[in-house]
Structures are given as C-alpha cells and as structure tokens.
Design a protein around this motif. Structure first.
Motif, mmCIF file in Angstrom:
data_model
loop_
_atom_site.group_PDB
_atom_site.id
_atom_site.type_symbol
_atom_site.label_atom_id
_atom_site.label_comp_id
_atom_site.label_asym_id
_atom_site.label_seq_id
_atom_site.Cartn_x
_atom_site.Cartn_y
_atom_site.Cartn_z
ATOM 1 N N ALA A 63 -29.757 -62.659 51.959
ATOM 2 C CA ALA A 63 -29.838 -61.179 52.331
ATOM 3 C C ALA A 63 -30.665 -60.825 51.015
ATOM 4 N N VAL A 64 -31.606 -59.449 51.490
ATOM 5 C CA VAL A 64 -31.936 -58.930 50.157
ATOM 6 C C VAL A 64 -31.691 -57.192 50.449
ATOM 7 N N CYS A 65 -31.629 -56.587 49.560
ATOM 8 C CA CYS A 65 -31.281 -55.304 49.465
ATOM 9 C C CYS A 65 -32.396 -54.553 48.830
ATOM 10 N N ASP A 66 -32.915 -53.374 49.552
ATOM 11 C CA ASP A 66 -33.797 -52.370 48.784
ATOM 12 C C ASP A 66 -33.768 -51.228 49.256
ATOM 13 N N LEU A 67 -33.705 -50.064 48.548
ATOM 14 C CA LEU A 67 -33.869 -48.697 49.072
ATOM 15 C C LEU A 67 -35.134 -48.591 49.965
ATOM 16 N N ASP A 68 -36.072 -49.154 49.629
ATOM 17 C CA ASP A 68 -37.580 -49.135 50.347
ATOM 18 C C ASP A 68 -37.399 -50.190 51.661
ATOM 19 N N ALA A 69 -37.000 -49.617 52.572
ATOM 20 C CA ALA A 69 -36.987 -50.723 53.493
ATOM 21 C C ALA A 69 -38.049 -51.577 54.206
ATOM 22 N N GLU A 70 -39.219 -51.054 54.103
ATOM 23 C CA GLU A 70 -40.689 -51.788 54.209
ATOM 24 C C GLU A 70 -40.799 -52.720 53.301
ATOM 25 N N ARG A 71 -40.528 -52.519 51.877
ATOM 26 C CA ARG A 71 -40.807 -53.437 51.000
ATOM 27 C C ARG A 71 -39.759 -54.480 51.233
#
Length: 360
Positions: A32-40
């Motif tokens: 899994a990955v996590c980023d506040l920018d969902a598209e990125r």
C-alpha cells in the motif's frame, strides 16, 4: 522471508524507494501507499503495482499491518510517523533527516526501547562500491591512521526550489544544507572515521530567500585525532559531492554528485606503500550507492538477526554534529560531542539562540 512494506508520501524520493522494493521483489512486497493527494497516490500505486491507496497513514498501517513503513514525507512529519509505525509493530525506514532536532530523535529512541523495534535511517551513500573496500582496508590497519579529511557538498538550488513552502524553514526542514543536503556526505565520512570530538564552524545566508543558512563550513576533530573540513553549500553552480581522507599510507577520494560507483573513487598509495594499489584493485565490484544497495544490507541484517544499518544511534551522532555546527556558528564557541542536551536551546531546534542574520 518476504517482507510486506508500505510507503508514505509519493513525491520524487518515493520512486527510489519503490524501485528498491522492486529490485528485491523476491524479498519485498509493496502492499500500500499513502498520500494526501489522492490522484498522485493512485498514479504512484499504478506505476509501482501497489494494491491499495490511502490518504491516512495511521489507518493504512492499522489495516495493512506491514513489516516496514517507508517514510518519504517532508522532514517535519518524520518523527510522528516513525512513532506511529513503531507502536503499530512496524519498522520505519525514514528519509533524511530523520528528525529536526536531537530532542525529537531522542523521542524516537525512547519509543524504540518501549517497543523493542528499531527504526532505520536512509543514508544510501554509505552503501556503494569503494566505501566498503576502504572500510575493510581501514579495519585491516594497512592504511595507517587517518590524518586529514575533506567533506564537501557543493550544490546549487535556485529561488524556485525554495518556493515549496516547507523548504528553507527551521520549523519544517530543520535547517539548510548542514541538515538536509550535506548530511549524506557527512554520513559517509562519519561511517568511515567514527566518532567526532569537537567542531568549530561558521554559517551564512549568502543569497537564497530562506530562513536558514545556504552555506556552512566547519572544522571537525575526530576521536582518532583526524581533522576534517566540512563545507555545505546550495549556491555553487558547478555542483559536486566530495569526500577525501588522507591516511598515513594512502589517500582515498570520492567525487560524484548524487550517487556513485567504484569509478568515482581515486586511490593513491604513498610512495613507501605502492603495494596498497593492488589491495585496492583486488575488489572489482561496481554496485551504485543507492536505496537498493542499502535495502539489501537491511534485509540481510534482519534475516540474520543483526541490527539493520543505519540505526537511530548512528543518526543521532550525525544530528549531534549538525546541532553542534549550528551552535558553534551562531555563538562562536567550540562545541564538543555530546555537549548539547536538555536545557540547551540547540537541543530542541537547530536554530537554537537564533541565526545572526535574523538580527536587524
């Protein structure tokens, strides 16, 4: 054993992490990955074949229960994310600098003791061909004592680079090139020369629109008696990264920019020790200093039940030298290793008592 890993933050450096995971696909799985920018985050996950995307790091850790959490976010968020990972039973692998201050790093070390887990700092330039050969020759004693060294990070970052809000600030980045850029070459130097004893330094904000310094220079004495000059700059148009150590019987020097193979090293035996050239040439490996190289050593260490490089204790020695560099530069004093502790303003912030350029 195949380990399950996640990545928090999908900016530029995260691709190096994901590529390193892919290079060890038989031992690593990116779950899994996590980023506040969902598209990125989704674009990153698609590119690197992660099966899930989150916008909340603690929820990702709780739901995926990974073995590792790779932290690729801006420096100000590193400590709370490391603590969250440790308390969830995962090993954090954190980009540099791991913390903004000695006080923050000591928080992490306390949680390591509490959980029985150990965080790992990413200092990939310790893990390239040539560095391991030099370390082996030093351990054998064939080079003699280290006498003098230079450590230079001469890079160029323009005003547009600092337009990113967290860059060049004490609160978010912790410092300038002394903390965030030169720390790689400094890590290589300390990895070879061992403990340092005292430092005298200057720091200046010469031209960049930052709160922090854009150049620093330090004279560092090591416990071995070796003396090193350490220069960090973000205002140098001809960019280079350089480490040179003069021993009693040879000179070893490394020059590159952001990564190196054995070809970047130059080894010069002293006139009375020509045989050392053969010893140096006997190792013909050419792997690049990289996340992939460090991750290989991390996995090997964990599989064997050994501490994985680079530990937070190693990182603390680096941050202690960074803090001492700022304290010396801002106060004019010579600062000893281990001098900065609770109650010292430089323990909680590299800014300490305040930079000279802040005075009207």
């Amino acid at each position: 054993m195949r380990y399950r890993t996640t990545i928090i933050g999908t900016g530029a450096i995260a691709h190096a992490h994901a590529d390193a995971v892919a290079a060890h696909a038989e031992r690593f799985e990116l779950v899994a990955v996590c980023d506040l920018d969902a598209e990125r985050g989704r674009e990153f996950a698609d590119r690197h074949r992660a099966s899930a995307v989150f916008d909340d790091a603690e929820r990702m850790i709780a739901e995926t229960r990974p073995d590792f959490v790779q932290i690729c976010t801006p420096p100000g968020s590193h400590v709370p994310l490391m603590i969250a990972a440790l308390r969830a039973g995962a090993v954090p692998i954190v980009e540099k600098p791991p913390a903004l201050s000695l006080a923050e790093l000591d928080e992490v070390i306390a949680v390591e003791r509490e959980t029985g887990l150990a965080a790992i700092g990413v200092f990939q330039q310790r893990f390239g061909s040539g560095a391991d050969t030099l370390a082996a020759m030093m351990a054998e004693g064939v080079l003699g004592r280290p006498l003098v060294a230079t450590c230079e990070t001469l890079w160029y970052r323009d005003a547009d680079y600092f337009a990113v809000p967290w860059r060049g600030t004490w609160q978010s980045e912790g410092g300038g090139p002394t903390m965030g850029h030169g720390i790689h070459q400094l890590s290589t130097l300390l990895g070879l020369l061992g403990p340092w004893s005292d430092v005298r330094a200057v720091a200046r904000r010469q031209s960049r629109p930052t709160e922090t310094e854009d150049v620093s220079a330090a004279l560092v004495t090591f416990a071995s008696g070796a003396v090193a000059t350490v220069v960090n700059s973000l205002i140098s148009p001809r960019e280079t990264s350089r480490v040179r150590i003069d021993f009693e019987h040879a000179t070893a020097e490394l020059e590159h920019l952001y990564g190196y193979t054995r070809d970047a090293w130059r080894f010069t035996p002293a006139p009375d020790s020509p045989h050392l050239a053969e010893r140096w040439a006997a190792d013909t490996t050419h792997h690049e200093s990289s996340h992939t190289a460090q991750f290989a050593d991390v996995l090997d260490a964990l599989d064997a039940g050994r501490p994985a490089p680079v530990t937070m204790a190693d990182a603390r020695e680096l941050l202690d030298l960074a803090a001492a560099t700022y304290k010396s530069a801002f106060t004019g004093a010579t600062v000893a290793a281990g001098e900065i502790g609770p109650g010292d303003p430089f323990y909680t912030s590299m800014r300490g008592t305040g930079a000279p350029w802040e005075t009207p």
